[in-house]
Design a protein around this motif. Structure first.
Motif, mmCIF file in Angstrom:
data_model
loop_
_atom_site.group_PDB
_atom_site.id
_atom_site.type_symbol
_atom_site.label_atom_id
_atom_site.label_comp_id
_atom_site.label_asym_id
_atom_site.label_seq_id
_atom_site.Cartn_x
_atom_site.Cartn_y
_atom_site.Cartn_z
ATOM 1 N N LYS A 29 0.994 -1.033 0.156
ATOM 2 C CA LYS A 29 0.001 -0.025 0.127
ATOM 3 C C LYS A 29 0.806 1.167 -0.031
ATOM 4 N N ASP A 30 2.238 1.148 0.216
ATOM 5 C CA ASP A 30 3.093 2.300 0.382
ATOM 6 C C ASP A 30 2.478 3.456 1.197
ATOM 7 N N THR A 31 2.408 2.646 2.603
ATOM 8 C CA THR A 31 2.170 3.405 3.760
ATOM 9 C C THR A 31 2.896 3.150 5.019
ATOM 10 N N TYR A 32 2.824 4.108 5.648
ATOM 11 C CA TYR A 32 3.736 4.004 6.894
ATOM 12 C C TYR A 32 2.917 4.151 8.030
ATOM 13 N N ARG A 33 2.734 3.440 9.095
ATOM 14 C CA ARG A 33 1.672 3.695 10.189
ATOM 15 C C ARG A 33 2.439 3.800 11.617
ATOM 16 N N ILE A 34 2.159 4.725 12.304
ATOM 17 C CA ILE A 34 2.851 4.771 13.587
ATOM 18 C C ILE A 34 1.718 4.692 14.844
ATOM 19 N N GLU A 35 1.836 3.889 15.485
ATOM 20 C CA GLU A 35 1.102 3.463 16.845
ATOM 21 C C GLU A 35 1.452 3.761 18.337
ATOM 22 N N ASN A 36 0.703 3.923 19.115
ATOM 23 C CA ASN A 36 0.823 3.712 20.494
ATOM 24 C C ASN A 36 0.710 2.364 20.826
ATOM 25 N N LYS A 37 1.869 1.856 21.441
ATOM 26 C CA LYS A 37 2.000 0.476 21.932
ATOM 27 C C LYS A 37 1.017 0.042 23.022
ATOM 28 N N GLU A 38 0.483 0.814 23.517
ATOM 29 C CA GLU A 38 -0.376 0.607 24.768
ATOM 30 C C GLU A 38 -1.738 0.575 24.272
ATOM 31 N N SER A 39 -2.203 1.322 23.406
ATOM 32 C CA SER A 39 -3.619 1.758 23.249
ATOM 33 C C SER A 39 -3.942 1.111 21.593
#
Length: 267
Positions: A29-39
């Motif tokens: 998809k040529d995307t980059y996702r950043i997430e909070n580890k806890e939520s």
């Protein structure tokens, strides 16, 4: 240096990842996702879009996406309480291509506005805002009608001072306060009615991106051409583009207009 999606991903990773966050790169998809580890809450970035902006604006493009991503992540990571903070609720105008739900699949609160635009509702956090979704409404036990009434009341309290320019016999009014809600003033019906009384020719309205509202007093065919060029220019340069189409405003209704040369066509 030629910028690629992989290089852009690495650059964003250096600036945005910390001990409380993780990230995922989707090659397909040529995307980059950043997430909070806890939520597990996060933001997905379309890398080709940022690379295209980098080709024009270089470092400024990266700084911009880092700023808005950081603000968005911090908003997600913090607790949000509506009660007692009603003055922070505003409507925001978005394109109809804007998602109807969060990346976690939670529906946003929104209304259809025109064939090109929707109205979403947001909680102002100072330098950014969070789109209100059903999960937040349920947690706070607020219904949609209450949020919408408060948001529309608040947008009417915002300044409507405009700059004016006259070109080829046509008058153009610009509202550009850079408070995140310039385009939202299109929902202030009292303001629009006041402007309508000032118009000598045909009233046209444009919201090319969230930080500008254009009202045109079109008095000849050249006025339509100028408005189209102006709107496209703003649309291409806006941080949050909405629509390159303009609207005729009459009797409280918005009608998209397609402008080709000196011919105007109603949808």
């Amino acid at each position: 240096m030629k910028m690629t999606s992989r290089k852009m991903k690495d650059e964003l990773e250096k600036r945005l990842i910390n001990a409380s966050r993780t990230s995922y790169y989707d090659r397909d998809k040529d995307t980059y996702r950043i997430e909070n580890k806890e939520s597990g809450k996060g933001i997905t970035i379309s890398l080709p879009d940022i690379v295209a902006k980098w080709e024009i604006h270089k470092e400024k493009a990266i700084e911009e996406v880092v700023y808005y991503t950081e603000e968005g992540l911090q908003a997600m990571e913090g607790a949000l309480i509506l009660e007692g903070k009603e003055k922070n609720i505003f409507p925001v105008i978005r394109s109809t291509s804007f998602p109807k739900e969060s990346s976690e699949g939670i529906p946003f609160l929104f209304d259809e506005h025109t064939a090109e635009t929707r109205v979403y509702y947001a909680f102002d956090l100072g330098s950014t805002y969070r789109i209100i979704d059903e999960q937040l409404m349920q947690k706070e036990q607020w219904d949609a009608k209450r949020i919408k009434e408060i948001a529309l009341f608040n947008v009417r309290s915002l300044s409507t001072d405009m700059k004016t320019d006259s070109v080829a016999g046509n008058i153009f009014y610009f509202l550009n306060k850079n408070d995140g809600y310039d385009a939202s003033r299109i929902l202030n019906e009292v303001f629009l009615k006041q402007m309508e009384k000032k118009i000598k020719g045909t009233m046209a309205v444009a919201v090319p991106h969230q930080d500008v509202l254009i009202i045109a007093d079109v008095q000849n065919d050249t006025g339509y051409d100028i408005l189209a060029q102006m709107n496209m220019s703003f649309f291409a340069s806006g941080r949050v583009p909405i629509t390159a189409l303009s609207f005729l405003y009459e009797n409280g209704e918005f009608e998209p207009i397609f402008i080709l040369g000196k011919n105007k066509k109603r949808n």
